[in-house]
Motif scaffolding. Structure first.
Motif, mmCIF file in Angstrom:
data_model
loop_
_atom_site.group_PDB
_atom_site.id
_atom_site.type_symbol
_atom_site.label_atom_id
_atom_site.label_comp_id
_atom_site.label_asym_id
_atom_site.label_seq_id
_atom_site.Cartn_x
_atom_site.Cartn_y
_atom_site.Cartn_z
ATOM 1 N N ARG A 14 0.833 -1.207 0.000
ATOM 2 C CA ARG A 14 0.000 0.000 0.000
ATOM 3 C C ARG A 14 0.868 1.258 0.000
ATOM 4 O O ARG A 14 0.563 2.248 -0.674
ATOM 5 C CB ARG A 14 -0.944 -0.006 1.201
ATOM 6 N N THR A 15 1.953 1.206 0.760
ATOM 7 C CA THR A 15 2.869 2.345 0.776
ATOM 8 C C THR A 15 3.475 2.557 -0.609
ATOM 9 O O THR A 15 3.529 3.686 -1.115
ATOM 10 C CB THR A 15 3.990 2.113 1.801
ATOM 11 N N PHE A 16 3.929 1.482 -1.230
ATOM 12 C CA PHE A 16 4.530 1.561 -2.560
ATOM 13 C C PHE A 16 3.551 2.128 -3.588
ATOM 14 O O PHE A 16 3.880 3.058 -4.340
ATOM 15 C CB PHE A 16 4.997 0.169 -2.983
ATOM 16 N N VAL A 17 2.337 1.619 -3.626
ATOM 17 C CA VAL A 17 1.324 2.080 -4.579
ATOM 18 C C VAL A 17 0.973 3.546 -4.320
ATOM 19 O O VAL A 17 0.808 4.336 -5.256
ATOM 20 C CB VAL A 17 0.064 1.192 -4.498
ATOM 21 N N THR A 18 0.872 3.922 -3.059
ATOM 22 C CA THR A 18 0.531 5.303 -2.714
ATOM 23 C C THR A 18 1.623 6.263 -3.160
ATOM 24 O O THR A 18 1.341 7.354 -3.662
ATOM 25 C CB THR A 18 0.294 5.442 -1.193
ATOM 26 N N ILE A 19 2.878 5.877 -2.985
ATOM 27 C CA ILE A 19 3.999 6.714 -3.440
ATOM 28 C C ILE A 19 3.893 6.955 -4.940
ATOM 29 O O ILE A 19 4.020 8.088 -5.425
ATOM 30 C CB ILE A 19 5.348 6.044 -3.113
ATOM 31 N N LYS A 20 3.651 5.872 -5.689
ATOM 32 C CA LYS A 20 3.565 6.002 -7.140
ATOM 33 C C LYS A 20 2.350 6.824 -7.548
ATOM 34 O O LYS A 20 2.453 7.695 -8.429
ATOM 35 C CB LYS A 20 3.490 4.609 -7.775
ATOM 36 N N ASP A 21 1.205 6.603 -6.938
ATOM 37 C CA ASP A 21 -0.020 7.313 -7.305
ATOM 38 C C ASP A 21 0.062 8.809 -6.992
ATOM 39 O O ASP A 21 -0.411 9.644 -7.765
ATOM 40 C CB ASP A 21 -1.230 6.716 -6.585
ATOM 41 N N LEU A 22 0.658 9.148 -5.854
ATOM 42 C CA LEU A 22 0.715 10.553 -5.432
ATOM 43 C C LEU A 22 1.969 11.268 -5.920
ATOM 44 O O LEU A 22 2.080 12.474 -5.795
ATOM 45 C CB LEU A 22 0.624 10.652 -3.904
ATOM 46 N N GLY A 23 2.915 10.509 -6.451
ATOM 47 C CA GLY A 23 4.088 11.135 -7.042
ATOM 48 C C GLY A 23 5.156 11.580 -6.070
ATOM 49 O O GLY A 23 5.922 12.492 -6.376
ATOM 50 N N GLY A 24 5.232 10.968 -4.883
ATOM 51 C CA GLY A 24 6.281 11.372 -3.956
ATOM 52 C C GLY A 24 6.196 10.693 -2.609
ATOM 53 O O GLY A 24 5.114 10.291 -2.164
ATOM 54 N N PHE A 25 7.349 10.571 -1.952
ATOM 55 C CA PHE A 25 7.410 9.966 -0.624
ATOM 56 C C PHE A 25 6.730 10.856 0.412
ATOM 57 O O PHE A 25 6.043 10.373 1.316
ATOM 58 C CB PHE A 25 8.870 9.725 -0.224
ATOM 59 N N THR A 26 6.916 12.174 0.281
ATOM 60 C CA THR A 26 6.330 13.103 1.251
ATOM 61 C C THR A 26 4.807 13.071 1.191
ATOM 62 O O THR A 26 4.134 12.986 2.228
ATOM 63 C CB THR A 26 6.832 14.536 0.991
ATOM 64 N N SER A 27 4.255 13.128 -0.013
ATOM 65 C CA SER A 27 2.797 13.101 -0.171
ATOM 66 C C SER A 27 2.220 11.788 0.350
ATOM 67 O O SER A 27 1.176 11.770 1.013
ATOM 68 C CB SER A 27 2.423 13.277 -1.646
ATOM 69 N N ALA A 28 2.899 10.691 0.069
ATOM 70 C CA ALA A 28 2.432 9.391 0.557
ATOM 71 C C ALA A 28 2.453 9.341 2.080
ATOM 72 O O ALA A 28 1.532 8.817 2.711
ATOM 73 C CB ALA A 28 3.301 8.277 -0.020
ATOM 74 N N GLY A 29 3.508 9.893 2.669
ATOM 75 C CA GLY A 29 3.608 9.916 4.122
ATOM 76 C C GLY A 29 2.496 10.713 4.764
ATOM 77 O O GLY A 29 1.923 10.310 5.788
ATOM 78 N N GLU A 30 2.153 11.849 4.149
ATOM 79 C CA GLU A 30 1.075 12.682 4.684
ATOM 80 C C GLU A 30 -0.257 11.950 4.615
ATOM 81 O O GLU A 30 -1.069 12.020 5.541
ATOM 82 C CB GLU A 30 1.005 14.004 3.904
ATOM 83 N N LEU A 31 -0.480 11.247 3.518
ATOM 84 C CA LEU A 31 -1.738 10.521 3.357
ATOM 85 C C LEU A 31 -1.825 9.332 4.303
ATOM 86 O O LEU A 31 -2.882 9.064 4.885
ATOM 87 C CB LEU A 31 -1.890 10.050 1.910
ATOM 88 N N LEU A 32 -0.722 8.621 4.475
ATOM 89 C CA LEU A 32 -0.713 7.411 5.284
ATOM 90 C C LEU A 32 -0.411 7.671 6.756
ATOM 91 O O LEU A 32 -0.442 6.750 7.574
ATOM 92 C CB LEU A 32 0.318 6.420 4.725
#
Length: 300
Positions: free
Chosen positions: A10-28
């Motif tokens: 889920r972390t990997f897919v979120t990073i790719k979908d949102l275009g960044g580690f920071t954005s994924a971290g904020e969402l998760l």
């Protein structure tokens, strides 16, 4: 046999979908170092490299394969968890959505929703964004999706909106009558029409309204027959039409914000579930795959 933890996928897919580690971290709800650590664990577990080092989130060949497989795994996981834990959820949800997005992602989002929550009924109303938002303010809808000019400051949840480039849309090879550009548009009040007209006026280009209709089918038919050019968000352009961000004859149209509106305090359980599926559909909207580089027309 190794088992892949779904939280890593889920972390990997979120990073790719949102275009960044920071954005994924904020969402998760995780820090960037924690997100990076999860990716390292996933790569170590699978003994492969997912991202091309030194690039901006470019996937390796194994990474591309894993991304598509991970999405399928997560879809099955979420469907099972939601179905077993939410089969009794029911209710009616009123949704307003622009005409273009009726075809772009809504059918798939509602199909996935129906599989998980078969007792939730969604009433869909399609119109131009201005009308949709006016009805939403009058409490006609529980949720609405609208297109607006890109905001200078955006304070909404990142899951509730995305930015998209507007592109010129025409039938293949149709750049006739460029001294007086013919436009195919929705009625007054449509953001496409407003941005078309303002961009042409700023570029001091003459134009005429060749065809006006409130119907997406009418817009597409008129463009296909070569009656004129129109504008659409790049993620919803039909694949059989030609596109151009700008050319020597056509100015750039800029970007729009595509976002969800809802009243947090009024959300029912059913409405929250619909919102989650709409957010997923919005996140998965991909830019038009045949969109050419800046200043280039790509026949499709």
């Amino acid at each position: 046999m190794k088992n892949i933890p779904t939280d890593l996928l889920r972390t990997f897919v979120t990073i790719k979908d949102l275009g960044g580690f920071t954005s994924a971290g904020e969402l998760l709800g995780r820090s960037q170092p924690a997100i990076s650590l999860q990716i390292k664990k996933l790569e170590s577990l699978l003994d492969t490299q997912i991202f091309v080092r030194g690039t901006s989130l470019e996937l390796t060949e194994d990474g591309e394969y894993l991304y598509h497989a991970a999405r399928q795994i997560l879809e099955v996981n979420d469907m099972v968890v939601s179905r077993l834990g939410g089969a009794n959820v029911s209710g009616k949800v009123r949704l307003g959505i622009p005409n273009d997005f009726e075809l772009a992602f809504l059918p798939k989002a509602l199909r996935n929703l129906a599989r998980t929550y078969p007792e939730i009924m969604v009433e869909v109303d399609c119109d131009i964004s201005k009308v949709i938002y006016q009805k939403y303010q009058k409490h006609v809808y529980d949720i609405c999706l609208v297109m607006e000019p890109e905001r200078v400051q955006e304070d909404r949840d990142k899951r509730d909106y995305r930015l998209d480039q507007l592109t010129w849309v025409m039938s293949p090879g149709n750049l006739a009558e460029l001294d007086l550009i013919p436009l195919v548009t929705y009625p007054q009040g449509c953001i496409y029409r407003a941005m078309l007209e303002s961009s042409l006026e700023r570029a001091d280009r003459k134009y005429r309204i060749a065809y006006t209709t409130p119907s997406l089918l009418g817009i597409m038919s008129a463009v296909e027959e070569g009656l004129g050019l129109t504008a659409m968000a790049s993620s919803v352009v039909p694949s059989h039409l030609s596109t151009a961000i700008e050319t020597k004859q056509l100015p750039s149209l800029g970007s729009v914000s595509i976002g969800l509106y809802y009243r947090e305090r009024e959300l029912s359980v059913a409405t929250r579930h619909v919102l989650d599926f709409l957010r997923a559909g919005l996140a998965n909207l991909a830019p038009h795959p045949m969109l050419g580089s800046r200043g280039h027309i790509t026949p499709t």
